[in-house]
Design a protein around this motif. Structure first.
Motif, short mmCIF file in Angstrom:
data_model
loop_
_atom_site.label_atom_id
_atom_site.label_comp_id
_atom_site.label_asym_id
_atom_site.label_seq_id
_atom_site.Cartn_x
_atom_site.Cartn_y
_atom_site.Cartn_z
N ARG A 225 0.81 -1.22 0.00
CA ARG A 225 0.00 0.00 0.00
C ARG A 225 0.85 1.28 0.00
N ASP A 226 2.17 1.10 0.15
CA ASP A 226 3.07 2.27 0.06
C ASP A 226 3.62 2.45 -1.35
N LYS A 227 3.18 1.54 -2.25
CA LYS A 227 3.75 1.57 -3.61
C LYS A 227 2.73 1.99 -4.66
N ILE A 228 1.57 2.48 -4.23
CA ILE A 228 0.54 2.87 -5.21
C ILE A 228 0.91 4.25 -5.76
N PRO A 229 1.13 4.36 -7.09
CA PRO A 229 1.55 5.65 -7.65
C PRO A 229 0.61 6.79 -7.24
N PHE B 248 -0.94 9.94 0.69
CA PHE B 248 -1.47 9.28 1.88
C PHE B 248 -0.40 9.23 2.99
N LEU B 249 0.86 9.05 2.61
CA LEU B 249 1.95 9.00 3.62
C LEU B 249 2.44 10.40 4.01
N ASN B 250 1.76 11.42 3.47
CA ASN B 250 2.13 12.81 3.75
C ASN B 250 3.60 13.09 3.39
N LYS B 251 4.04 12.57 2.25
CA LYS B 251 5.37 12.81 1.67
C LYS B 251 6.51 12.27 2.53
N LYS B 252 6.19 11.35 3.47
CA LYS B 252 7.25 10.84 4.36
C LYS B 252 7.27 9.31 4.36
N CYS B 253 8.45 8.75 4.65
CA CYS B 253 8.57 7.30 4.76
C CYS B 253 7.81 6.84 6.01
N ARG B 254 7.10 5.72 5.92
CA ARG B 254 6.31 5.20 7.02
C ARG B 254 7.18 4.87 8.24
N TYR B 255 8.43 4.42 7.98
CA TYR B 255 9.28 3.92 9.07
C TYR B 255 10.20 5.01 9.64
N CYS B 256 11.00 5.64 8.76
CA CYS B 256 12.02 6.57 9.29
C CYS B 256 11.57 8.02 9.26
N GLN B 257 10.40 8.27 8.68
CA GLN B 257 9.83 9.64 8.62
C GLN B 257 10.66 10.61 7.77
N ASN B 258 11.66 10.07 7.03
CA ASN B 258 12.40 10.94 6.12
C ASN B 258 11.50 11.33 4.95
N LYS B 259 11.75 12.52 4.41
CA LYS B 259 10.91 13.01 3.31
C LYS B 259 11.14 12.21 2.03
N PRO C 51 11.54 12.31 -1.81
CA PRO C 51 11.81 13.42 -2.73
C PRO C 51 10.63 13.73 -3.64
N LEU C 52 10.46 15.02 -3.93
CA LEU C 52 9.32 15.47 -4.74
C LEU C 52 9.32 14.85 -6.13
N TRP C 53 10.53 14.56 -6.66
CA TRP C 53 10.55 14.05 -8.03
C TRP C 53 9.91 12.67 -8.16
N TYR C 54 9.75 11.94 -7.04
CA TYR C 54 9.01 10.66 -7.10
C TYR C 54 7.58 10.92 -7.56
N PHE C 55 6.99 11.95 -6.95
CA PHE C 55 5.61 12.31 -7.25
C PHE C 55 5.53 12.93 -8.65
N LEU C 56 6.52 13.79 -8.94
CA LEU C 56 6.56 14.49 -10.23
C LEU C 56 6.66 13.50 -11.40
N SER C 57 7.50 12.45 -11.23
CA SER C 57 7.67 11.45 -12.30
C SER C 57 6.34 10.78 -12.62
N GLU C 58 5.58 10.46 -11.56
CA GLU C 58 4.31 9.78 -11.78
C GLU C 58 3.30 10.70 -12.46
N CYS C 59 3.26 11.96 -12.00
CA CYS C 59 2.35 12.94 -12.64
C CYS C 59 2.72 13.11 -14.11
N LEU C 60 4.04 13.29 -14.37
CA LEU C 60 4.48 13.52 -15.74
C LEU C 60 4.22 12.30 -16.61
N GLY C 61 4.40 11.09 -16.03
CA GLY C 61 4.11 9.85 -16.76
C GLY C 61 2.66 9.89 -17.26
#
Ligand SMILES: [Zn+2]
Length: 237
Positions: free
Chosen positions: A47-51, A57-68, A70-80
């Protein structure tokens, strides 16, 4: 409704572009290990891998370490998604060539931005799609079918000449070797005239940003990509 399917198809491949961007420069296998957080290395839940959705849903943070994340993860999917809808709208099913050309070119652009290098395997693959896109356009307009090849080689020749000639004058490297292939992609896909316009847009933008930020070592591919995308959109208007 069909555009929704095309958009979903696009964001799935956009998500795959993220895999390429992270794994190729880090010399990691593309399939194994399964998706993990680059910071804490913990495997991601399904459920953390749904584009798009997981990122929000994770509020731009890793579920475990709470590190941000990167925005380009989201950007790549939008641009795709955007590339897929744009390509399908203009070329129908044949737009698949345009889609992969844009997505691979974007992947090269992010890798160059972060790592200041261009993986040969990706740049040659993109060149292949660039030439195929040129053929596809020529096929529609009954233009000479040898042109995309010639255009690509012509631009690569000019880039090699500039690299050696200007590099010789200033006695330093003015363009990376990988940029030569990018010139080929522009020539093969857009044709010589539009490729020059794209390069001109890229050069002017790079120069302005260099002068404003006073940074003299900049990746060139992202600017060439902006030039390419502008021309691609203008050509289809
Ligand atoms: Zn983490």
């Amino acid at each position: 409704m069909e555009f929704l399917f095309v958009f979903v198809f696009g964001i799935i491949f956009g998500s795959f572009a993220n895999v390429l961007i992270y794994r190729i420069p880090n010399n990691l296998n593309l399939y194994l290990p399964f998706s993990f957080c680059p910071q804490c290395k913990k495997a991601l839940l399904w459920r953390d891998k749904i584009p798009l959705i997981s990122y929000l849903f994770l509020n731009k943070k890793c579920r475990y370490c709470q590190n941000k994340i990167p925005l380009w993860y989201f950007l790549s999917e939008c641009l795709g998604g955007f590339f897929a809808v744009f390509s399908f709208y203009h070329y129908g099913i044949g737009g698949i060539i345009c889609f992969f050309l844009c997505l691979l070119f974007y992947t090269l652009c992010v890798i160059d931005w972060y790592f200041l290098e261009i993986p040969d395997i990706l740049s040659f693959l993109t060149l292949g799609f660039g030439i195929c896109y040129g053929f596809y356009q020529d096929f529609n307009t009954f233009y000479s079918l040898t042109n995309p090849f010639l255009n690509a080689f012509c631009l690569m020749g000019i880039a090699s000449f500039l690299r050696l000639f200007i590099g010789g004058i200033y006695n330093k490297e003015v363009m990376g070797e990988g940029d030569i292939i990018i010139f080929g992609i522009l020539g093969g896909s857009l044709g010589i005239f539009y490729a020059f316009v794209a390069i001109f847009i890229a050069a002017i933008t790079t120069l302005c940003i260099m002068l404003i930020t006073k940074t003299y070592k900049m990746p060139f591919v992202p600017f060439l990509f902006v030039g390419f995308l502008s021309l691609l959109i203008i050509k289809t208007l």
